[in-house]
Scaffold this motif. Structure first.
Motif, mmCIF file in Angstrom:
data_model
loop_
_atom_site.group_PDB
_atom_site.id
_atom_site.type_symbol
_atom_site.label_atom_id
_atom_site.label_comp_id
_atom_site.label_asym_id
_atom_site.label_seq_id
_atom_site.Cartn_x
_atom_site.Cartn_y
_atom_site.Cartn_z
ATOM 1 N N GLN A 125 -4.938 1.039 -10.072
ATOM 2 C CA GLN A 125 -4.740 1.471 -11.385
ATOM 3 C C GLN A 125 -2.990 1.583 -11.579
ATOM 4 O OE1 GLN A 125 -7.121 5.046 -11.925
ATOM 5 N NE2 GLN A 125 -8.729 3.689 -13.052
ATOM 6 N N THR A 126 -2.237 2.081 -10.156
ATOM 7 C CA THR A 126 -0.930 1.979 -10.212
ATOM 8 C C THR A 126 -0.230 0.936 -10.058
ATOM 9 O OG1 THR A 126 -0.864 2.386 -7.810
ATOM 10 C CG2 THR A 126 -0.943 4.440 -9.204
ATOM 11 N N GLU A 127 -0.851 -0.509 -9.930
ATOM 12 C CA GLU A 127 -0.221 -1.551 -9.977
ATOM 13 C C GLU A 127 0.024 -2.299 -11.244
ATOM 14 O OE1 GLU A 127 -1.428 -4.150 -5.954
ATOM 15 O OE2 GLU A 127 -3.152 -3.284 -6.794
ATOM 16 N N ARG A 187 -9.556 5.021 -6.749
ATOM 17 C CA ARG A 187 -10.220 4.040 -7.504
ATOM 18 C C ARG A 187 -9.298 2.920 -7.728
ATOM 19 N NH1 ARG A 187 -14.259 7.373 -10.332
ATOM 20 N NH2 ARG A 187 -13.927 9.445 -9.909
ATOM 21 N N ALA A 188 -9.946 1.845 -8.177
ATOM 22 C CA ALA A 188 -9.411 0.479 -8.581
ATOM 23 C C ALA A 188 -10.186 -0.137 -9.604
ATOM 24 C CB ALA A 188 -9.392 -0.234 -7.218
ATOM 25 N N ASN A 189 -9.379 -0.990 -10.477
ATOM 26 C CA ASN A 189 -9.875 -1.583 -11.638
ATOM 27 C C ASN A 189 -10.483 -2.995 -11.164
ATOM 28 O OD1 ASN A 189 -9.244 0.424 -13.107
ATOM 29 N ND2 ASN A 189 -7.204 -0.582 -13.956
ATOM 30 N N ASP A 190 -11.674 -3.607 -11.653
ATOM 31 C CA ASP A 190 -12.029 -4.926 -11.467
ATOM 32 C C ASP A 190 -11.850 -5.649 -12.646
ATOM 33 O OD1 ASP A 190 -14.341 -6.270 -9.485
ATOM 34 O OD2 ASP A 190 -14.863 -6.613 -11.631
ATOM 35 N N TYR A 191 -11.429 -6.752 -12.433
ATOM 36 C CA TYR A 191 -11.056 -7.774 -13.699
ATOM 37 C C TYR A 191 -11.973 -9.061 -13.404
ATOM 38 C CZ TYR A 191 -7.419 -4.453 -14.362
ATOM 39 O OH TYR A 191 -6.510 -3.327 -14.852
ATOM 40 N N GLY A 217 -10.411 -2.003 2.003
ATOM 41 C CA GLY A 217 -9.006 -1.772 1.835
ATOM 42 C C GLY A 217 -8.537 -1.816 0.306
ATOM 43 N N LEU A 218 -6.959 -1.542 0.137
ATOM 44 C CA LEU A 218 -6.551 -1.917 -1.190
ATOM 45 C C LEU A 218 -7.024 -2.983 -1.778
ATOM 46 C CD1 LEU A 218 -4.052 -1.038 -3.115
ATOM 47 C CD2 LEU A 218 -2.801 -2.774 -1.841
ATOM 48 N N GLU A 229 0.880 -1.222 -0.140
ATOM 49 C CA GLU A 229 0.076 -0.074 -0.117
ATOM 50 C C GLU A 229 0.767 1.198 -0.104
ATOM 51 O OE1 GLU A 229 -4.136 -1.097 2.135
ATOM 52 O OE2 GLU A 229 -2.191 -0.948 3.524
ATOM 53 N N GLU A 230 1.877 1.230 0.669
ATOM 54 C CA GLU A 230 2.829 2.551 0.761
ATOM 55 C C GLU A 230 3.410 2.765 -0.581
ATOM 56 O OE1 GLU A 230 5.608 1.462 3.883
ATOM 57 O OE2 GLU A 230 4.234 1.766 5.435
ATOM 58 N N VAL A 231 3.631 1.829 -1.286
ATOM 59 C CA VAL A 231 4.257 2.170 -2.596
ATOM 60 C C VAL A 231 3.055 2.544 -3.604
ATOM 61 C CG1 VAL A 231 5.322 1.174 -4.665
ATOM 62 C CG2 VAL A 231 6.084 0.396 -2.413
ATOM 63 N N TYR A 232 1.949 1.734 -3.864
ATOM 64 C CA TYR A 232 0.954 1.910 -4.826
ATOM 65 C C TYR A 232 -0.110 2.753 -4.469
ATOM 66 C CZ TYR A 232 3.377 -1.858 -6.994
ATOM 67 O OH TYR A 232 4.611 -2.753 -7.504
ATOM 68 N N LEU A 233 -0.323 3.110 -3.021
ATOM 69 C CA LEU A 233 -1.373 3.874 -2.675
ATOM 70 C C LEU A 233 -0.976 5.161 -2.032
ATOM 71 C CD1 LEU A 233 -4.665 4.016 -2.388
ATOM 72 C CD2 LEU A 233 -4.591 2.712 -0.406
ATOM 73 N N GLY A 234 0.262 5.203 -1.394
ATOM 74 C CA GLY A 234 0.679 5.976 -0.649
ATOM 75 C C GLY A 234 0.348 6.139 0.641
ATOM 76 N N TYR A 235 -0.204 5.206 1.149
ATOM 77 C CA TYR A 235 -0.475 5.189 2.845
ATOM 78 C C TYR A 235 -1.141 3.744 3.306
ATOM 79 C CZ TYR A 235 -5.244 6.099 1.113
ATOM 80 O OH TYR A 235 -6.642 6.108 0.544
#
Length: 499
Positions: free
Chosen positions: A120-122, A286-290, A317-318, A28-34
């Motif tokens: 979306q950052t992953e 926001r997050a993508n659903d697949y 959560g993430l 989370e710290e890398v891809y979400l920032g917190y």
């Protein structure tokens, strides 16, 4: 996919909870920032309904015995989730995803559609999912609302009482949510439910029309959490969702909480996202659903998913909040009836972009074409298609109730049936404002000939004619079909001219 040399897999236990949480926090710290995920959510994941820790979850450790991967199957969906410690290559997540999908096939419980989620950052994880056959399904929003302490409950809804449910009513509450979401998830068995904060909308007959299930507040921030919100199809369009959520907002304020949060599909057919914005919620991320269809791998098993069925997803959560609270319907995922596209002439607008094919078809015929959708992800995907094909198309994030410009042809692909009565009037007025005499509208929508109660509002031929009675001429309305991920459904295909 092989793991690197020296890596090994093992099953998790409750003794691993803190180590798993550290892994998720690093991600989370890398891809979400917190940090967003909490210890109780790890416990819920490992002990949730139907989870067998000897078969449904994996850990990956490197040669130094450091935890570098966690894979978790949520069987009631099914939903696959795979974490890898930042800096690890794609092999850890690829290995876990393949193991999780194999487990879904092994269970052979008639659920071929499997979901997964990613921020979306992953980018690496998104690539892993694509290699495993997952395709983008929709965009999900994690939303939150600040509380001042002055929030008040809503006015009564005629014919209904908003109240906490009795414990013996939980199975009936689960039935309402299963009808709302057209699935078989064990809602009443959701971990960490706080019964005293759950709500039902009870009709005078005693029947439950709507349900809001709340889970324990955040251990860190104190944010309240709306786990599930759904209204039975027989009780929709009466303001129950707004009444339930407004009551929950006021209750969280009385408890002194600073925020209340939830998650939602941004393209819910019931326009839940719009409702939440009106009630003061804003997007936190926001997050993508697949999803992927494993039907071909389930050889010999009879598998069936109802049209527009949606597998459940994991907790908050993430990626975890991809569960669809409030999403009591879903948009179709296919392109609809191609005959409407073949009838396009001159300047063309496509309302509800979906995969962008209608606008791309118009551009390929040499027409000036515009595609509109509320989803930024859908717009970016359509722009990429246009660039790949060398076509000039204007794709824009926009609201069909706020169209501007002027168009000679408009293609409405599965949008008309989304609107409530008041917004339907606004929509037709907007179409009139951007067209002149002789312009054409091609409209594809759900039909009242479709059996069952799942999915969006059914539309009758008479409703189409009534909506376009003033300033329009209905040239034809033909029975048609729409292709959804779970099958083909009945639709109306209408051609309508501007007078």
């Amino acid at each position: 996919m092989r793991l690197p040399d020296g890596y090994r897999t093992l099953r998790p236990a409750l003794a691993d909870v803190d180590e798993i949480l550290d892994l998720v926090h690093a991600t989370e710290e890398v891809y979400l920032g917190y940090r967003d995920y909490e210890r109780s959510e790890v416990v819920d994941a490992l002990t949730g309904p139907g989870v067998d820790l000897n078969a449904d979850a994996w850990l990956v450790r490197d040669g130094d015995d450091r935890l570098v991967g966690w894979g978790q199957l949520y069987p009631s969906g099914p939903f696959c989730d795979a974490y890898a410690r930042p800096g690890e290559g794609p092999s850890v997540q690829a290995y876990l995803i393949e193991a999780l999908l194999d487990r879904v096939v092994e269970r052979a419980d008639g659920k071929p559609l499997v979901k997964a989620g990613a921020l979306q950052t992953e980018e690496q994880y998104i690539g892993v999912l694509a290699e495993a056959g997952f395709e983008f399904n929709h965009l999900h929003a994690r939303m939150t609302r600040p509380l001042t302490g002055d929030e008040q409950p809503p006015a009564p809804v005629p014919g209904y009482t908003i109240r906490p449910p009795a414990e013996e009513e939980l199975p009936a509450a689960g039935d309402v949510l299963r009808a709302a979401f057209t699935d078989q998830h064990d809602y009443e068995g959701t971990p960490s439910l706080v019964l005293a904060e759950c709500l039902v909308a009870a009709a005078e007959s005693g029947e439950l029309g709507g349900v809001l299930l709340a889970s324990a507040p955040s251990e860190v921030t104190g944010e309240g959490w709306v786990k599930w919100l759904g209204v039975h199809p027989d009780h929709r369009r009466r303001g129950l969702a707004a009444a339930l959520l407004t009551t929950a907002i006021a209750a969280n304020a009385r408890l002194g909480r600073p925020f209340v949060g939830l998650g939602v599909d941004t393209d819910s057919l019931t326009r839940a996202f719009d409702l939440y914005e009106r009630l003061g919620f804003t997007v936190k991320y926001r997050a993508n659903d697949y999803r992927v269809d494993l039907g071909p791998r389930m050889i010999g098993d009879e598998v069936h998913t109802p049209p527009d069925g949606h597998p459940a997803a994991p907790p908050r959560g993430l990626r975890r909040d991809l569960r669809r609270p409030g999403a009591v319907g879903r948009r179709p995922s296919a392109a609809g009836d191609p005959r409407a596209g073949r009838r396009v002439r001159r300047a063309c607008a496509g309302c509800r972009l979906r995969d962008g094919e209608h606008a791309l078809l118009a551009a390929s015929l040499g027409l000036a074409a515009t595609g509109i959708d509320t989803s930024p992800v859908a717009i970016e995907r359509a722009r990429a298609k246009a660039a790949e094909r060398g076509l000039e198309v204007r794709f824009e994030v926009g609201n069909a109730l706020e169209l501007t410009g002027e168009f000679e042809t408009i293609v409405d692909s599965a949008l008309f049936h989304v609107f409530e009565d008041d917004d339907r009037i606004r929509y037709v007025a907007t179409l009139a404002a951007v067209t002149r005499a002789g312009a054409r509208l091609h409209l594809l929508c759900f039909s009242d000939r479709q059996e069952g109660e799942w999915g969006p509002r059914r539309i009758s031929e008479a409703e189409i004619r009534a909506a376009f009675a003033d300033g329009w001429h209905v040239d034809s309305i033909e029975p048609s079909t729409m292709d959804l991920a779970g099958g083909t459904v009945e639709a109306w295909l209408a051609s309508i001219s501007r007078l």
